[in-house]
Design an enzyme around this catalytic site. Structure first.
Site, PDB file in Angstrom:
ATOM      1  N   GLU A  74      55.745  39.695  52.127  1.00 28.01           N
ATOM      2  CA  GLU A  74      54.439  39.033  52.054  1.00 28.01           C
ATOM      3  C   GLU A  74      54.572  37.523  52.215  1.00 28.01           C
ATOM      4  O   GLU A  74      53.655  36.865  52.689  1.00 28.01           O
ATOM      5  CB  GLU A  74      53.725  39.383  50.747  1.00 28.01           C
ATOM      6  CG  GLU A  74      53.263  40.840  50.664  1.00 28.01           C
ATOM      7  CD  GLU A  74      54.342  41.799  50.177  1.00 28.01           C
ATOM      8  OE1 GLU A  74      55.510  41.366  49.997  1.00 28.01           O
ATOM      9  OE2 GLU A  74      54.024  42.997  49.972  1.00 28.01           O
ATOM     10  N   MET A 134      71.341  19.254  53.279  1.00 27.66           N
ATOM     11  CA  MET A 134      70.614  18.147  52.657  1.00 27.66           C
ATOM     12  C   MET A 134      71.025  17.966  51.200  1.00 27.66           C
ATOM     13  O   MET A 134      71.171  16.844  50.708  1.00 27.66           O
ATOM     14  CB  MET A 134      69.100  18.396  52.764  1.00 27.66           C
ATOM     15  CG  MET A 134      68.250  17.260  52.246  1.00 27.66           C
ATOM     16  SD  MET A 134      68.603  15.712  53.076  1.00 27.66           S
ATOM     17  CE  MET A 134      67.418  15.764  54.415  1.00 27.66           C
ATOM     18  N   LYS A 164      40.403  47.969  44.004  1.00 23.63           N
ATOM     19  CA  LYS A 164      40.429  49.140  44.877  1.00 23.63           C
ATOM     20  C   LYS A 164      39.089  49.870  44.900  1.00 23.63           C
ATOM     21  O   LYS A 164      38.649  50.342  45.950  1.00 23.63           O
ATOM     22  CB  LYS A 164      41.539  50.079  44.399  1.00 23.63           C
ATOM     23  CG  LYS A 164      41.943  51.107  45.425  1.00 23.63           C
ATOM     24  CD  LYS A 164      43.215  51.826  44.989  1.00 23.63           C
ATOM     25  CE  LYS A 164      43.621  52.871  46.013  1.00 23.63           C
ATOM     26  NZ  LYS A 164      44.874  53.539  45.611  1.00 23.63           N
ATOM     27  N   PHE A 195      49.658  49.867  36.555  1.00 24.64           N
ATOM     28  CA  PHE A 195      50.747  49.811  37.521  1.00 24.64           C
ATOM     29  C   PHE A 195      50.409  48.800  38.615  1.00 24.64           C
ATOM     30  O   PHE A 195      49.325  48.832  39.187  1.00 24.64           O
ATOM     31  CB  PHE A 195      50.984  51.200  38.130  1.00 24.64           C
ATOM     32  CG  PHE A 195      52.037  51.183  39.206  1.00 24.64           C
ATOM     33  CD1 PHE A 195      53.351  50.847  38.906  1.00 24.64           C
ATOM     34  CD2 PHE A 195      51.707  51.482  40.520  1.00 24.64           C
ATOM     35  CE1 PHE A 195      54.318  50.810  39.900  1.00 24.64           C
ATOM     36  CE2 PHE A 195      52.673  51.453  41.512  1.00 24.64           C
ATOM     37  CZ  PHE A 195      53.981  51.122  41.210  1.00 24.64           C
ATOM     38  N   GLN A 196      51.322  47.920  38.900  1.00 29.45           N
ATOM     39  CA  GLN A 196      51.159  46.861  39.906  1.00 29.45           C
ATOM     40  C   GLN A 196      49.932  45.998  39.646  1.00 29.45           C
ATOM     41  O   GLN A 196      49.277  45.528  40.572  1.00 29.45           O
ATOM     42  CB  GLN A 196      51.137  47.439  41.325  1.00 29.45           C
ATOM     43  CG  GLN A 196      52.478  48.060  41.693  1.00 29.45           C
ATOM     44  CD  GLN A 196      52.646  48.354  43.160  1.00 29.45           C
ATOM     45  OE1 GLN A 196      51.690  48.697  43.836  1.00 29.45           O
ATOM     46  NE2 GLN A 196      53.869  48.246  43.658  1.00 29.45           N
TER      47      GLN A 196
HETATM   48  C1  LIG Z   1      62.615  27.431  48.780  1.00 31.78           C
HETATM   49  C2  LIG Z   1      63.481  26.231  48.610  1.00 31.78           C
HETATM   50  N1  LIG Z   1      64.553  26.272  47.776  1.00 31.78           N
HETATM   51  C3  LIG Z   1      65.336  25.184  47.636  1.00 31.78           C
HETATM   52  C4  LIG Z   1      65.082  24.038  48.310  1.00 31.78           C
HETATM   53  C5  LIG Z   1      65.974  22.803  48.129  1.00 31.78           C
HETATM   54  N2  LIG Z   1      66.628  22.447  49.401  1.00 31.78           N
HETATM   55  C6  LIG Z   1      66.142  21.469  50.201  1.00 31.78           C
HETATM   56  S1  LIG Z   1      67.033  21.284  51.616  1.00 31.78           S
HETATM   57  C7  LIG Z   1      68.111  22.486  51.145  1.00 31.78           C
HETATM   58  C8  LIG Z   1      69.244  22.855  52.048  1.00 31.78           C
HETATM   59  C9  LIG Z   1      68.810  23.543  53.280  1.00 31.78           C
HETATM   60  O1  LIG Z   1      69.917  24.055  53.959  1.00 31.78           O
HETATM   61  P1  LIG Z   1      69.807  24.428  55.482  1.00 31.78           P
HETATM   62  O2  LIG Z   1      68.623  25.255  55.735  1.00 31.78           O
HETATM   63  O3  LIG Z   1      71.108  24.968  55.942  1.00 31.78           O
HETATM   64  O4  LIG Z   1      69.503  23.020  56.165  1.00 31.78           O
HETATM   65  P2  LIG Z   1      70.488  21.763  56.357  1.00 31.78           P
HETATM   66  O5  LIG Z   1      70.111  20.746  55.348  1.00 31.78           O
HETATM   67  O6  LIG Z   1      71.891  22.234  56.202  1.00 31.78           O
HETATM   68  O7  LIG Z   1      70.177  21.312  57.754  1.00 31.78           O
HETATM   69  C10 LIG Z   1      67.771  23.008  49.892  1.00 31.78           C
HETATM   70  C11 LIG Z   1      68.524  24.040  49.183  1.00 31.78           C
HETATM   71  C12 LIG Z   1      63.935  24.033  49.133  1.00 31.78           C
HETATM   72  N3  LIG Z   1      63.563  22.940  49.800  1.00 31.78           N
HETATM   73  N4  LIG Z   1      63.180  25.136  49.294  1.00 31.78           N
END
Ligand SMILES: Cc1ncc(C[n+]2csc(CCOP(=O)(O)OP(=O)(O)O)c2C)c(N)n1
Ligand SMILES: [Mg+2]
Lengths: 554, 85
Positions: free
Chosen positions: A53, A467, A165, A115-116
Site C-alpha cells: 500500500e 548520506m 464495509k 479483525f483488521q
Molecule cells: C524512510 C526513511 N528512513 C530513513 C531515512 C534516513 N536516510 C536519509 S538518506 C539515507 C541513506 C540513503 O541511502 P541510499 O538510498 O543508498 O542513498 P545514498 O545516500 O547512498 O545516495 C537514510 C537512511 C530516510 N530519509 N527515509
C-alpha cells in the site's frame, strides 16, 4: 441529476470517481474493501495493483505530481490503511492532491477491536489535510465530492475517506450531485501590493526565492514573466526546481543545505528576499536567525499560516500567484547587483573534473540530463543521489522533477515513477535511486513488470546509506554505524527476475554508451552505476550554521 | 509563557474537537482548560480554549483556521494575559 436506479455505495464511489475524471487508481485489496473491488469489476476506472500500500500511495503521489491531476489510492482496513500513512505524510509535506479511500470494518463492529480494525480516521488527523469517515450512506456522494474539492483548493494536500464495509454494500439512489467548487474557505485579505512595490523599488540587491508553490499554483508562466520584467536574480528550493526558466542566466540554482555557493551567498547578501510559494524550511534556511540577515522580506503564498511562521515578513501577498505575481511585475534598477550575481555564477560553476577511473555520479546525472528526451520526468529517492540529481540535472518544469522534499522519504522514487509513467505513458520517466532506498519499495518492480511500464531506473550504488555515512564521517568522528550495505543483493539478477533489462557499469569509460543504451531501450531498464563509497555531496552547510559558512570539496 | 483564550466556532462535526486538540498540541501550545459545546444538533459547535505557550498566538490561530471545519477563531484579549514567569 438523480437516476431511479439503486446503486450500492461501492458503485456510487466509482460513479463519483468517473465524474471527477479519475481514470486510474492505485491500490491493494483486502477484506474490508472487497465490495469496492467487486464494483471495480464493472467500472471503467483502470486499477493498478501495487505490491504494497505504501507503493500505491507513492504512485498516487507521483501520478498527481507528474500530471497535475488528483492521485487516487485504495487500501483495505487495518494494516492496509496503516501502510498508506507514509505516503499521505509525504503528500501533506509536499502539498500534493491525493484522495485515499480505505475500507473499514462494518459500522456495527467499529470500536470493538474487530479483525483488521484500526482507527485510521484518528491516525489521519496528523497526516492528511482533511479526512472523513462515512457512517451514513446518504453522505457518501457529498463526502467524496468534498474530498476532491479539498484536495485541490488553496494549498493542495491529501484527503482520506474511510468507508465501512456495510456502507459499501448499502443501496442508495444513484444520485450524482453537481460538482461543488469550494471557494477558498479562509477569506484572504486583499494583497498589500503598495508596500511591496515600495520595498521592490528601494531594494538594491534583491533575490527571488522560488518554492514548490509556484508549480502547485500552475504559475510557471507568471513567475517567468515576473523574473523577466523585474530582472531579479533567483534561487530555488528543492521542490521549486524547474519553475525558473533554466536558460535564465541570473538563476543561481538551489539554495540551502546542499545549495550552490552562488545561491547561498547571494541570499545571505541580499537586501530584499521575495519568497514565492516557499516556506523557509530549515533545510533551506540553515541557522534561521542568520538567514538572509540583512534582508527585508516579501512573501507570496496561498496559505495564511505560512506568513510569519518562521520568518517575520515586511509585506505579505496572500492569494493566487497567477494574479499576484503580475501585479508586482515592475522593472527594477539593479544592474550592478545583477552583474555580481552573473559573476558568482561564473566563479562558482560546477566542476566536473574528477581524477581516476571510478565513476563520478554528478557527471553521470548531468550527462543523462543532457541526453534525455524533451519532457522527460525524473523521480528520485532520498540521499546523496537525490542531492546530486537536484544539483546537476536541469528541469524545465516542476512536474518533471518529482522528489520527496518535505518528508525526505526513502522508497519514494520507484513507485512515484510508476505513477508518473501511468499518467504520462509516452514520456520518458527516469527514477534516480540509491542502493539503500531502492530496497525500500523494491516490490514495485513487480508493478513495473505487470503493466510493462518502460521506466528507466538509474541506481547510484555506493554500497552505503551514503548520506548518513557522510554525516557520520563529518559530524560523528567517522564512527560508521549501520550504514554499510556491502551485502546488497545482485541488482542485475534482481531486475532480471522482474523481466527488467539491466546493466552494471563501474568505469568512467562505460558511462556514455550505457546511458545511450538505457535511453534507447523500449521497455523498463535498470542501470546500476557503481561509485566510490567515499564520495560526498558538496557544498554542505553543516547543521545549525549560516548558509554562507558552507563546507566544500577539498 | 503567555496565556491566551481562544473562542472557536466550528461546523459541528464529531471529530472537530479532536482536530483542534491535535493541532494545539502539535504546534506547541499547552492546553490549560477548555469549555466545549459540540454535538448539539445545531450544526454550530463552540469551543473556548485556554492555552499557554512561548510562541505567538497567531501561529495557533492560523493553524486552527486552516482546519476545514472551522468557521471562526477569535482571541479573547480581555481574558488573555502575559505572565511574567
Ligand atoms: C524512510 C526513511 N528512513 C530513513 C531515512 C534516513 N536516510 C536519509 S538518506 C539515507 C541513506 C540513503 O541511502 P541510499 O538510498 O543508498 O542513498 P545514498 O545516500 O547512498 O545516495 C537514510 C537512511 C530516510 N530519509 N527515509
Ligand atoms: Mg547508497
Amino acid at each position: 441529476m438523480t437516476t431511479e436506479k439503486k446503486l450500492t455505495g461501492a458503485s456510487l464511489l466509482f460513479n463519483v470517481l468517473e465524474q471527477h475524471g479519475v481514470a486510474h487508481v492505485f491500490g491493494y485489496p483486502g477484506g474490508a474493501i472487497m465490495p469496492i473491488y467487486d464494483a471495480l469489476y464493472d467500472s471503467d476506472v483502470e486499477h493498478f495493483l501495487c505490491r504494497h500500500e505504501q507503493g500505491a500511495a507513492f504512485s498516487a503521489v507521483g501520478y498527481a505530481r507528474a500530471s497535475g491531476k488528483v492521485g487516487v489510492c485504495f487500501a483495505t482496513s487495518g494494516p492496509g490503511a496503516t501502510n498508506l500513512i507514509t505516503g499521505l505524510a509525504d503528500a501533506l509535506a509536499d502539498s500534493i492532491p491525493v484522495v485515499a479511500i480505505t475500507g473499514q470494518v462494518a459500522t456495527a463492529a467499529m470500536g470493538s477491536d474487530a479483525f483488521q480494525e484500526i482507527d485510521i480516521f484518528g491516525l489521519s488527523l496528523a497526516c492528511t489535510k482533511h479526512s472523513f469517515q462515512v457512517t451514513d450512506i446518504n453522505d457518501l456522494a457529498s463526502v467524496l465530492h468534498q474530498a476532491f474539492a479539498i484536495a485541490l483548493e488553496g494549498r493542495q494536500g491529501p484527503v482520506l475517506v474511510d468507508i465501512p464495509k456495510d456502507i459499501q454494500i448499502t443501496e442508495v439512489n444513484g444520485c450524482l450531485d453537481e460538482l461543488v467548487n469550494l471557494q477558498n474557505k479562509v477569506k484572504l485579505p486583499p494583497a498589500n501590493v503598495g508596500s511591496a512595490i515600495a520595498l521592490l523599488n528601494q531594494a538594491k540587491q534583491p533575490i527571488l526565492y522560488v518554492g514548490g508553490g509556484v508549480g502547485m499554483a500552475n504559475a510557471i508562466d507568471e513567475l517567468r514573466d515576473f523574473a523577466k520584467i523585474t530582472g531579479l536574480p533567483s534561487v530555488s528550493t528543492l521542490k521549486g526546481l524547474g519553475a525558473i526558466d533554466p536558460e535564465d542566466k541570473y538563476y543561481l540554482g538551489m539554495l540551502g543545505m546542499h545549495g550552490t555557493k552562488a545561491a547561498n551567498i547571494a541570499v545571505q547578501e541580499c537586501d530584499l528576499l521575495i519568497a514565492v510559494g516557499a516556506r523557509f524550511d530549515d533545510r533551506v534556511t540553515g541557522k534561521l536567525n542568520e538567514f538572509a540577515p540583512n534582508a527585508k522580506v516579501i512573501h507570496f503564498d496561498i496559505d495564511t499560516a505560512e506568513i510569519n511562521k518562521r520568518r517575520i515578513v515586511d509585506a505579505s501577498i496572500l492569494g493566487d500567484l497567477k494574479v499576484n505575481l503580475p501585479a508586482l511585475a515592475i522593472p527594477l534598477a539593479i544592474e550592478a547587483w545583477k552583474k555580481v550575481c552573473l559573476q558568482m555564477n561564473e566563479d562558482f560553476a560546477w566542476d566536473y573534473n574528477h581524477p581516476g577511473e571510478s565513476i563520478f555520479a554528478p557527471a553521470v546525472l548531468k550527462e543523462i540530463s543532457d541526453k534525455m528526451p524533451e519532457n522527460s520526468c525524473v523521480t528520485t529517492d532520498v540521499g546523496q543521489h537525490q542531492m546530486w540529481a537536484a544539483q546537476h540535472m536541469v528541469f524545465d518544469d516542476p512536474s518533471n522533477f518529482l522528489t520527496s522534499a518535505g518528508m525526505g522519504t526513502m522508497g519514494f522514487g520507484i513507485p512515484a515513477a510508476v505513477g508518473a509513467q501511468v499518467s504520462r505513458p509516452t514520456d520518458c520517466i527516469i527514477a534516480v535511486s540509491g542502493d539503500g532506498s531502492f530496497m525500500m519499495n523494491v516490490q514495485e518492480l513487480s508493478t513495473i513488470k505487470r503493466f510493462q511500464l518502460p521506466v528507466k531506473i538509474v541506481l547510484i550504488d555506493n554500497a552505503k546509506l551514503g548520506m548518513v555515512r557522510q554525516w557520520q564521517d563529518l559530524f560523528f568522528n567517522g564512527r560508521l554505524s549501520e550504514t554499510d550495505l556491502a551485502d546488497n543483493p545482485d541488482f542485475i539478477m534482481l531486475a532480471n527476475a522482474f523481466d527488467i533489462k539491466a546493466q552494471m557499469i563501474t568505469k568512467k569509460s562505460e558511462v556514455s554508451a550505457a546511458i545511450e543504451e538505457m535511453l534507447e531501450h523500449d521497455g523498463p531498464y535498470l542501470l546500476q552505476v557503481k561509485i566510490d563509497a567515499q564520495e560526498n555531496v558538496w557544498p554542505l552547510v553543516p547543521p545549525n550554521t549560516a548558509n554562507d559558512k558552507m563546507m566544500e570539496s577539498t | 509563557m503567555n496565556n491566551y483564550q481562544l473562542m472557536i466556532t466550528a461546523d459541528d462535526k464529531q471529530v472537530v474537537l479532536e482536530r483542534i486538540l491535535q493541532v494545539t498540541r502539535y504546534r506547541g501550545f499547552l492546553i490549560s482548560g477548555m469549555n466545549a459545546k459540540v454535538n448539539t444538533g445545531t450544526n454550530v459547535g463552540t469551543i473556548e480554549l485556554m492555552v499557554r505557550s512561548e510562541r505567538p498566538i497567531e501561529l495557533l490561530v492560523d493553524q486552527i483556521n486552516k482546519l476545514i471545519d472551522i468557521k471562526e477563531v477569535k482571541v479573547d484579549n480581555s481574558a488573555s494575559q502575559q505572565c511574567i514567569a
